[in-house]
Design an enzyme around this catalytic site. Structure first.
Site, PDB file in Angstrom:
ATOM      1  N   ARG A  30      49.714  39.816  40.751  1.00 37.10           N
ATOM      2  CA  ARG A  30      50.187  40.235  42.078  1.00 37.10           C
ATOM      3  C   ARG A  30      51.364  39.335  42.462  1.00 37.10           C
ATOM      4  NH1 ARG A  30      48.062  42.552  46.981  1.00 37.10           N
ATOM      5  NH2 ARG A  30      45.901  42.586  46.269  1.00 37.10           N
ATOM      6  N   LYS A  35      45.253  41.264  36.101  1.00 40.38           N
ATOM      7  CA  LYS A  35      46.151  41.789  37.146  1.00 40.38           C
ATOM      8  C   LYS A  35      47.127  40.713  37.577  1.00 40.38           C
ATOM      9  CE  LYS A  35      44.815  41.921  41.860  1.00 40.38           C
ATOM     10  NZ  LYS A  35      43.981  42.404  42.968  1.00 40.38           N
ATOM     11  N   HIS A  72      34.670  37.380  49.672  1.00 39.44           N
ATOM     12  CA  HIS A  72      35.625  37.420  48.566  1.00 39.44           C
ATOM     13  C   HIS A  72      35.308  36.379  47.479  1.00 39.44           C
ATOM     14  CE1 HIS A  72      39.330  38.265  46.610  1.00 39.44           C
ATOM     15  NE2 HIS A  72      39.795  37.043  46.799  1.00 39.44           N
ATOM     16  N   THR A 108      45.369  48.186  50.498  1.00 39.68           N
ATOM     17  CA  THR A 108      46.391  49.220  50.262  1.00 39.68           C
ATOM     18  C   THR A 108      45.931  50.231  49.202  1.00 39.68           C
ATOM     19  OG1 THR A 108      47.391  47.930  48.502  1.00 39.68           O
ATOM     20  CG2 THR A 108      48.241  47.569  50.738  1.00 39.68           C
ATOM     21  N   ASP A 166      40.195  42.798  38.396  1.00 40.83           N
ATOM     22  CA  ASP A 166      40.889  41.522  38.211  1.00 40.83           C
ATOM     23  C   ASP A 166      39.886  40.491  37.711  1.00 40.83           C
ATOM     24  OD1 ASP A 166      39.490  40.711  40.545  1.00 40.83           O
ATOM     25  OD2 ASP A 166      41.152  41.347  41.813  1.00 40.83           O
ATOM     26  N   ASP A 189      35.091  46.598  43.280  1.00 37.97           N
ATOM     27  CA  ASP A 189      35.878  45.552  43.940  1.00 37.97           C
ATOM     28  C   ASP A 189      35.201  45.191  45.261  1.00 37.97           C
ATOM     29  OD1 ASP A 189      37.933  43.755  44.192  1.00 37.97           O
ATOM     30  OD2 ASP A 189      39.545  45.231  44.113  1.00 37.97           O
ATOM     31  N   ARG A 215      40.366  36.445  52.622  1.00 33.40           N
ATOM     32  CA  ARG A 215      41.165  36.284  51.403  1.00 33.40           C
ATOM     33  C   ARG A 215      42.160  35.126  51.536  1.00 33.40           C
ATOM     34  NH1 ARG A 215      43.026  42.332  50.642  1.00 33.40           N
ATOM     35  NH2 ARG A 215      42.876  42.194  52.915  1.00 33.40           N
TER      36      ARG A 215
HETATM   37  C1  R5P Z   1      41.731  40.734  45.491  1.00 35.81           C
HETATM   38  O1  R5P Z   1      41.489  39.690  44.888  1.00 35.81           O
HETATM   39  C2  R5P Z   1      40.663  41.591  46.068  1.00 35.81           C
HETATM   40  O2  R5P Z   1      39.452  41.456  45.376  1.00 35.81           O
HETATM   41  C3  R5P Z   1      41.068  43.046  46.100  1.00 35.81           C
HETATM   42  O3  R5P Z   1      41.259  43.493  44.783  1.00 35.81           O
HETATM   43  C4  R5P Z   1      42.349  43.244  46.853  1.00 35.81           C
HETATM   44  O4  R5P Z   1      42.352  42.514  48.030  1.00 35.81           O
HETATM   45  C5  R5P Z   1      42.590  44.700  47.148  1.00 35.81           C
HETATM   46  O5  R5P Z   1      43.802  44.834  47.832  1.00 35.81           O
HETATM   47  P1  R5P Z   1      44.690  46.137  47.685  1.00 35.81           P
HETATM   48  O6  R5P Z   1      43.798  47.325  47.948  1.00 35.81           O
HETATM   49  O7  R5P Z   1      45.764  45.977  48.718  1.00 35.81           O
HETATM   50  O8  R5P Z   1      45.244  46.139  46.308  1.00 35.81           O
END
Ligand code: R5P
Length: 304
Positions: free
Chosen positions: A199, A197, A127, A228, A172, A223, A93
């Site tokens: 962040r 979304k 990703h 988290t 997202d 996803d 990521r």
């Molecule tokens: C972000 O772009 C990824 O596709 C995931 O949505 C993200 O990394 C998930 O992270 P978390 O579970 O911490 O929200």
């Protein structure tokens, strides 16, 4: 062909070896009291095609260092044609600079994999598709596999006979391509919607702000990674407010950092479906968790 496994996901490595009607080859991985590791290959690898299975997950630095020592030990012992099966490629990521002054951590990792003379890499649901180019540009062959066909089979089971009241959701904007591929695998019988979304890059806090499309009774949020769990929980809460009742989530890589297992278990999500690209230790498992194996996709790829 000889298959070696690091300690990150031995269960998956054993399944791959079993599918290929072989056993894992022996390695000694010793941890010193100060947590340094010493790796030793215990079988003759001279001139052999060697496969190393190692994922990363919640302790990426530890598993990467272990991996580099395994690769070094194999090369020094004369192993050739090294294939790295890294089902979850940690640091993916961080594939570009988000804010000035940052490192591109993924580039560092791929440079190290190249330095260890890996010939071929097999990984899952990167990703962003452009991540493959990090390998191709360094003349490392990459097989970019996906757990989506396994998820498509599971969705057929959830739908039973009717696809009428189901919708696929990207939590997202970056994941829209992923749900479109999944919809395609399901003969376009399920519509796709997406969530916007935000962040906060400093705090990691997530806010799901808007749904683009029509929510249905059964929603399947798809996803690549659950870390988290905040992305999925925020998406599920927004969908619930907008009329969803049975909310499933599917993600290839279940990292489950920190309290994610508790948060997901206590959320309104009905079932958390992941693949076994990362090993989930028994004490990190929770009732809503359902794990599907991608081992046969890996062994079929290795046969090619
Ligand atoms: C972000 O772009 C990824 O596709 C995931 O949505 C993200 O990394 C998930 O992270 P978390 O579970 O911490 O929200």
């Amino acid at each position: 062909m000889m298959i070696f496994s690091g300690t990150s996901n031995p269960a998956l490595a054993k399944k791959i070896a079993g599918n290929l009607k072989t056993k894992l080859s022996s390695l000694e991985i010793y941890k010193f009291p100060d947590k340094e590791v010493r790796v030793r290959v215990l079988e003759k690898v001279l001139g052999k095609h060697t496969i190393v299975v190692q994922s990363t997950g919640v302790h990426p630095n530890h598993y990467y260092m272990q991996l580099f020592f395994i690769l070094d030990a194999i090369k020094r012992s004369g192993g050739s044609d090294v294939t790295l099966v890294i089902p979850y490629l940690g640091y993916q990521r961080q594939d570009h600079i988000f804010r000035s002054g940052e490192a591109v951590s993924l580039e560092v990792i791929v440079n190290l994999i190249k330095a260890m003379k890996v010939d071929r890499v097999i990984s899952f649901d990167l990703h962003a598709p452009r991540i493959s180019e990090f390998f191709v540009n360094r003349k490392i062959k990459i097989d970019h596999l996906s757990a989506l066909p396994v998820f498509a089979d599971e969705i057929r089971k959830i739908a039973k006979k009717s696809f009428n009241d189901i919708v696929l959701v990207s939590p997202d904007m970056g994941g829209i391509r992923r749900i479109k591929i999944l919809a395609d695998l399901l003969e376009d019988r399920i519509p796709c919607i997406s969530i916007e979304k935000n962040r906060n890059l400093n705090t990691g806090e997530i806010e799901s702000t808007k749904i683009n499309g029509e929510v249905k009774k059964t929603t399947i949020i798809v996803d690549d990674v659950i870390s988290t769990g905040k992305t999925l929980i925020a998406a599920a809460d927004l969908l619930k407010k907008n009329g969803a009742s049975d909310i499933y989530v599917m993600a290839t890589h279940g990292i489950f950092a920190g309290d994610a297992p508790i948060a997901l278990q206590n959320s309104i999500i009905k079932k958390v479906i992941i693949s076994d690209t990362l090993e989930i230790r028994p004490k990190r498992r929770f009732d809503k968790l359902h794990i599907l194996s991608v081992s046969s996709l890996i062994s079929e790829t290795l046969k090619k």
